[in-house]
Design an enzyme around this catalytic site. Structure first.
Site, PDB file in Angstrom:
ATOM      1  N   VAL A   6       0.791  -0.993  -0.003  1.00  0.00           N
ATOM      2  CA  VAL A   6       0.268  -0.366  -0.015  1.00  0.00           C
ATOM      3  C   VAL A   6       1.094   1.418   0.007  1.00  0.00           C
ATOM      4  O   VAL A   6       1.805   1.511   0.417  1.00  0.00           O
ATOM      5  CB  VAL A   6      -1.314   0.051   1.353  1.00  0.00           C
ATOM      6  N   CYS A   7       1.046   2.121  -0.678  1.00  0.00           N
ATOM      7  CA  CYS A   7       1.637   3.440  -0.826  1.00  0.00           C
ATOM      8  C   CYS A   7       0.591   4.708  -0.526  1.00  0.00           C
ATOM      9  O   CYS A   7      -0.628   5.235  -1.326  1.00  0.00           O
ATOM     10  CB  CYS A   7       1.683   3.877  -2.537  1.00  0.00           C
ATOM     11  N   ILE A   8       0.586   5.260   1.077  1.00  0.00           N
ATOM     12  CA  ILE A   8      -0.012   5.671   1.229  1.00  0.00           C
ATOM     13  C   ILE A   8       0.767   6.966   2.504  1.00  0.00           C
ATOM     14  O   ILE A   8       1.681   6.577   3.265  1.00  0.00           O
ATOM     15  CB  ILE A   8      -1.536   5.293   1.923  1.00  0.00           C
TER      16      ILE A   8
END
Lengths: 405, 158
Positions: free
Chosen positions: B81-83
């Site tokens: 996940v890229c957050i």
């Protein structure tokens, strides 16, 4: 590390039907470690954290973890009042829990005090407030403190020394007294009479001593005096200074560690990490009401380092796995083969999968083609090819799309 | 060590998700089950994510990886996940995230998963991790939604 599940408290110990108590519990916790404040310190922005938590966080970024305003670790102030509030709440907590919760849901923490409800609770609470400031360790290592308190014959019937085993509390169907499930039968056999007191050897001795000294009721006092004696010789708070390790040689760092009577093993990096962590531990320790001894701190440091080493080793292991591809391949050949076979034997992709890929391709087309798609939803393939030679591949894809449909 | 507390601190999440350590022996590996938010293409799906904690948690953020990977603009093809909330202020893969959106030790697993849930509903195309998916979302949203729904059905074995 030997905390069991039931030793961990959290705001949801309180029933959700009492949000004010949940909020009170949550408000007395550090936002970083989610535990009750341990040596709380106040930041210039108004936020409060455990001394250790904030010092560790500041070693990474010099800002408040909550509002990100710049903070330096020189500007931290001890918040003794809050610490007292936390300690007082910690003493009251089990009682609130017992008063509030149905007995089956009670946690182990609440257990030792569970039947205090029937006793003179007001009196007990007074005691607790008085003791609060002297009894910091109780919450973190409850077993000893509680066992000592249960020496009193009246209370010992409530928390029998061996009460670690039972898992649930029940109410006696006759006299409504709470007790561990396993004691219920015995209790009924005795016609609800108070159980005979069971003493561990040393506790018996202590009880006899107190009887002989004629201090029947006031046996809390000598303990308190002991507590204060222990606390008084705490050294004047001289904080350790953080050094700029980057400009120091290995020799200097080694000298620093020897000064602090820490081990000088390992690489320069390890030594720097060790010293800076110890400084954090040491300075945070000064912010608590009852500071730990240097020995305890060094033990903590060693535990921290052991944990870190294990972590590093695990990381290395993971890396090795990736590097050793050939060996890994050989070792798992059977598995790979079975996986390949299972894919080969799978039915061919359905038409929906085809449309998916063709749609992706279509998106890479120029606006012109896209407009074309929109205007004529089912064009004939040859017309497509003529119209746009440049986007032949895409248009071909589109035709396959149409065929599939 | 703090995860111990965290575990109970997250003891009562709402129905949207649950999380807990995979095994009793290793508290640095967690698994989270996340429900697809309502009124999005992800509705009805249940997604499994693996959370990996560093030894200095909560000073450094944990990593979150969907397993199996999720088709979403902000999820790398391998499932990571890229957050922004999971990036430390120091490292910046996309070079424009505000530091106020970054990881801080006061964040919790619960907060991160909540923002992941809202990310599922509203992808952030500016910092795409799955470029193909970003393009598809921007140019042909119905198709993107269809693919997502299909993948959910496939995952559920329907």
């Amino acid at each position: 590390m030997d905390l069991t599940d039931s030793d961990i408290t959290d705001p949801t110990d309180f029933p959700a039907s009492l949000p004010s108590l949940v909020a009170l519990d949550a408000a007395l916790r550090c936002a970083v470690c989610k535990d009750f404040f341990k040596g709380p310190v106040l930041l210039t922005c108004g936020h409060t954290f455990c001394s250790f938590c904030i010092r560790e966080a500041l070693s990474e970024h010099k800002e408040c973890p909550s509002c990100r305003k710049p903070v330096s670790d020189q500007s931290l102030h001890r918040n003794t009042t809050l610490e007292e509030v936390v300690l007082a709440f910690l003493r009251a907590r089990p009682e609130i829990l017992t008063a509030v919760k149905p007995p089956e849901l009670k946690r182990k923490r609440a257990r030792s005090d569970s039947s205090a409800v029937a006793g003179p609770s007001v009196h007990r609470q007074d005691e607790d407030v008085e003791e609060a400031s002297d009894d910091e360790v109780v919450e973190y290592s409850p077993s000893e403190g509680e066992r000592q308190r249960s020496i009193s014959p009246r209370k010992s019937k409530e928390s029998t020394p061996g009460s670690a085993a039972p898992t649930s509390f029940v109410s006696c169907p006759i006299c409504i007294e709470y007790m561990p499930m396993i004691e219920l039968n015995e209790h009924l056999d005795r016609n609800c009479a108070a159980p005979r007191k069971k003493f561990k050897a040393d506790e018996g001795k202590l009880a006899w001593q107190s009887l002989l000294n004629g201090k029947g009721k006031a046996k809390e006092k000598p303990r308190l005096k002991n507590g204060t004696k222990k606390r008084s010789p705490s050294p004047p708070p001289t904080r350790m200074v953080k050094h700029n390790y980057h400009i120091m040689s290995e020799k200097d760092i080694r000298a620093l560690l020897t000064d602090a009577s820490l081990s000088t093993d390992g690489s320069k990096k390890a030594m720097v990490a060790r010293h800076s962590h110890f400084v954090t531990l040491f300075n945070a320790n000064l912010d608590t009401m009852r500071p730990k001894s240097r020995k305890e701190l060094i033990k903590e440091l060693e535990a921290w380092e052991a944990g870190k080493e294990m972590d590093d080793r695990q990381k290395k292991k993971r890396k090795e796995k990736v590097e050793d591809t050939k060996q890994y391949e050989a070792a798992n050949q059977d598995q790979f083969k079975s996986m390949i076979n299972s894919i080969k034997s799978r039915p061919k992709p359905s038409s929906s999968a085809l449309t998916t890929t063709s749609a992706k391709f279509a998106l890479t087309a120029t606006d012109e083609t896209k407009g074309f798609f929109d205007s004529s939803p089912a064009p004939s393939p040859p017309k497509n090819l003529k119209r746009d030679g440049e986007n032949e591949v895409i248009v071909l894809c589109d035709s396959s799309d149409v065929e599939a449909l | 060590m703090t995860e111990y507390k965290q575990m109970t601190a997250n003891g009562s999440p709402d129905d949207m998700f649950t999380a807990g350590p995979i095994s009793e022996s290793n508290f640095f590996e967690w698994e989270a089950l996340i429900q697809g938010p309502k009124d999005t293409p992800f509705e009805g799906g249940v997604f499994v994510a693996k959370l990996t904690f560093p030894s200095d948690y909560p000073l450094s953020p944990f990593k979150m990886k969907f397993d199996p990977p999720l088709f979403h603009p902000n999820v790398y093809p391998d499932g990571t996940v890229c957050i922004s909330i999971l990036h430390t202020p120091g490292d910046d893969p996309t070079m424009y995230e505000l530091s106020s959106e970054r990881w801080s030790p006061v964040q919790s697993i619960e907060k991160v998963i909540l923002s992941v849930v809202s990310m599922l509903a509203e992808p952030n195309l500016e910092s795409g991790a799955n470029i193909d998916c970003c393009k598809l979302y921007r140019d042909n949203k119905p198709e993107y939604e269809r693919i997502v729904r299909e993948s959910i059905l496939e995952q559920l074995g329907l």
